[in-house]
Write a protein that holds these residues in place. Structure first.
Motif, mmCIF file in Angstrom:
data_model
loop_
_atom_site.group_PDB
_atom_site.id
_atom_site.type_symbol
_atom_site.label_atom_id
_atom_site.label_comp_id
_atom_site.label_asym_id
_atom_site.label_seq_id
_atom_site.Cartn_x
_atom_site.Cartn_y
_atom_site.Cartn_z
ATOM 1 N N ASN A 105 0.856 -1.192 0.000
ATOM 2 C CA ASN A 105 0.000 0.000 0.000
ATOM 3 C C ASN A 105 0.893 1.244 0.000
ATOM 4 O O ASN A 105 1.286 1.737 1.056
ATOM 5 C CB ASN A 105 -0.923 -0.011 1.213
ATOM 6 C CG ASN A 105 -2.018 1.044 1.100
ATOM 7 O OD1 ASN A 105 -1.804 2.111 0.536
ATOM 8 N ND2 ASN A 105 -3.186 0.721 1.641
ATOM 9 N N LYS A 106 1.211 1.721 -1.180
ATOM 10 C CA LYS A 106 2.139 2.844 -1.331
ATOM 11 C C LYS A 106 1.640 4.100 -0.606
ATOM 12 O O LYS A 106 2.375 4.736 0.145
ATOM 13 C CB LYS A 106 2.344 3.135 -2.817
ATOM 14 C CG LYS A 106 3.102 4.418 -3.109
ATOM 15 C CD LYS A 106 3.124 4.709 -4.599
ATOM 16 C CE LYS A 106 3.669 6.103 -4.875
ATOM 17 N NZ LYS A 106 3.658 6.431 -6.314
ATOM 18 N N LYS A 107 0.377 4.465 -0.841
ATOM 19 C CA LYS A 107 -0.158 5.705 -0.280
ATOM 20 C C LYS A 107 -0.144 5.677 1.241
ATOM 21 O O LYS A 107 0.310 6.633 1.895
ATOM 22 C CB LYS A 107 -1.581 5.939 -0.785
ATOM 23 C CG LYS A 107 -2.186 7.256 -0.317
ATOM 24 C CD LYS A 107 -3.583 7.455 -0.884
ATOM 25 C CE LYS A 107 -4.183 8.767 -0.397
ATOM 26 N NZ LYS A 107 -5.560 8.981 -0.930
ATOM 27 N N SER A 108 -0.607 4.589 1.823
ATOM 28 C CA SER A 108 -0.658 4.475 3.276
ATOM 29 C C SER A 108 0.750 4.487 3.876
ATOM 30 O O SER A 108 0.999 5.147 4.896
ATOM 31 C CB SER A 108 -1.379 3.185 3.669
ATOM 32 O OG SER A 108 -1.297 2.958 5.053
ATOM 33 N N ASN A 111 3.534 5.780 2.585
ATOM 34 C CA ASN A 111 4.118 7.113 2.464
ATOM 35 C C ASN A 111 3.576 8.054 3.535
ATOM 36 O O ASN A 111 4.321 8.863 4.108
ATOM 37 C CB ASN A 111 3.834 7.690 1.077
ATOM 38 C CG ASN A 111 4.763 7.119 0.009
ATOM 39 O OD1 ASN A 111 5.743 6.467 0.319
ATOM 40 N ND2 ASN A 111 4.439 7.367 -1.241
ATOM 41 N N GLU A 112 2.301 7.949 3.800
ATOM 42 C CA GLU A 112 1.685 8.800 4.824
ATOM 43 C C GLU A 112 2.272 8.500 6.206
ATOM 44 O O GLU A 112 2.545 9.418 6.994
ATOM 45 C CB GLU A 112 0.171 8.605 4.841
ATOM 46 C CG GLU A 112 -0.535 9.229 3.638
ATOM 47 C CD GLU A 112 -2.030 8.935 3.624
ATOM 48 O OE1 GLU A 112 -2.476 8.139 4.494
ATOM 49 O OE2 GLU A 112 -2.737 9.479 2.759
#
Length: 423
Positions: free
Chosen positions: A409-412, A414-415
């Motif tokens: 899960n790239k977005k999660s 990175n966050e």
């Protein structure tokens, strides 16, 4: 004992005679690298490095190689962000051959159209091979992240498209702009006759005259907080954290080297011992400074299981905060200085290392520090100096993060990293 002089055409020569050895190393240094390129011609410096081995007016590529191989010597070259070096190491009595071969490569290369086409395929394969090394990709990604918008962000090899689209005219134009006497340093270290060598250099390089001026470089990039991720199908994840470092020529570099030794520069460092040895969370972890003209960076690298990304990142930041809170002890600084001096003195036993130190210092700094001066600079590193460089380098306002691997899960992710690092 160092000697420094200019040939009649302005080429700078720096030498160190070491009479007790039987070898001699010579390097021709050109201030040309990826920092002097743009997005359209990126990779040209490295490509020219290849082409100078592909044949001259009097030697084929095979004859260039045989000229040094046949006398048991070594001939090679490398390109960096700020310079290109062609060098040879031979027995002392074969220095005239090395000078003749290097001058022939530099002044008489043909840049044959067919050889250019063949070498484009070779360099493309080199780029592909580099891309197969995720650790190298991570370091390149960090450069693109931390130097975003500046020529220092460009990869040394270029990319497949720029290399494929290079024309002979592009190459010759770049060569004529950068390969000029005023942009060149010849460095020699080892056992040689100074009078005879000076005569040979003047005969070989002294008639080289090219109109041009030393190219300028971009203003130093402004470092801020950035994060980049590149997806790659690998078992291991490769993480790079980058902070502002120290530029070339600054005496602060010695304080940073002392700090780096304790923090992550060796197997006995805090990072290695805590993250790998005590926790077993990584296979590889280390830190190192990189210095350029008017800017420097400090890099922390870790190779780890993707599931440990957040844990390892937090541990690295904890180690940084520990040092910022209590700094290094006098004992740690003393041991680090002794380690630096030992590594430096051991390196002096190689004529290649001495030649490299001479050439790079003269080319990029315009001055040479003797071994005694360098050892004195290390000895002068103080507790206060290490504190100052610690506060400046470990500044999270200028923390950049780049990582390469397979993340679900790239977005999660990175966050979460932003929450940890960019508070």
């Amino acid at each position: 004992m160092y000697d420094k002089f200019n040939l009649n055409n302005g080429v700078r020569v720096v030498t160190e005679k070491i009479p007790h050895v039987k070898s001699v190393s010579i390097g021709v240094w050109i201030e040309a690298g990826s920092r002097y390129e743009n997005s359209n011609n990126n990779g040209t410096s490295h490509f020219i490095e290849h082409m100078l081995f592909k044949g001259t007016e009097k030697r084929t590529a095979k004859q260039i190689a045989e000229s040094i191989d046949n006398i048991g010597g070594q001939l090679n070259a490398f390109t960096s962000k700020e310079c290109t070096c062609f060098y040879a190491k031979v027995l002392d009595n074969h220095l005239p051959i090395a000078i003749d071969v290097l001058s022939d490569m530099l002044l008489n290369s043909k840049f044959d159209e067919e050889e250019i086409k063949k070498e484009q395929s070779v360099v493309v394969e080199e780029i592909n091979m580099y891309d197969d090394s995720p650790e190298d990709v991570a370091h390149d990604l960090l450069s693109k992240t931390i130097f975003d918008g500046n020529s220092l962000a460009l990869p040394i090899l270029g990319d497949v498209n720029t290399v494929k689209n290079l024309t002979r005219k592009d190459i010759i134009d770049f060569f004529n702009m950068h390969y000029i006497p005023g942009n060149t340093v010849i460095s020699i270290a080892g056992n040689f006759d100074m009078v005879e060598t000076r005569k040979l250099l003047e005969e070989s390089f002294g008639n080289w005259h090219v109109n041009g001026s030393t190219p300028s470089i971009d203003l130093p990039p402004k470092l801020t907080q950035r994060l980049k991720y590149k997806s790659k199908d690998t078992e291991q994840l490769h993480l790079c954290l980058g902070l502002e470092g120290v530029s070339q020529g600054s005496d602060e570099l010695y304080s940073l080297l002392v700090l780096n030794n304790v923090f992550g520069g060796s197997m006995s460092s805090r990072l290695f011992q805590r993250v790998r040895e005590e926790r077993g969370l990584v296979y590889s972890i280390f830190s190192y400074p990189s210095s350029y003209k008017n800017v420097g960076i400090f890099t922390i690298y870790a190779g780890l299981n993707p599931n440990q990304l957040l844990n390892v990142t937090e541990l690295i930041l904890e180690d940084i905060n520990d040092i910022k809170d209590v700094y290094l002890s006098k004992d740690e600084i003393y041991r680090s200085k002794e380690q630096l001096k030992g590594n430096y003195i051991l390196g002096l036993e190689s004529t290649s290392s001495r030649m490299t130190s001479l050439g790079k210092s003269e080319l990029l700094l315009g001055k040479i520090n003797s071994p005694r001066e360098i050892l004195e600079k290390i000895d002068k590193v103080s507790l206060e100096g290490v504190k100052e460089v610690t506060d400046r380098v470990f500044n999270f306002d200028k923390l950049n993060i780049a990582y390469v691997g397979k993340i679900k899960n790239k977005k999660s992710t990175n966050e979460k990293i932003r929450d940890i690092c960019f508070k």
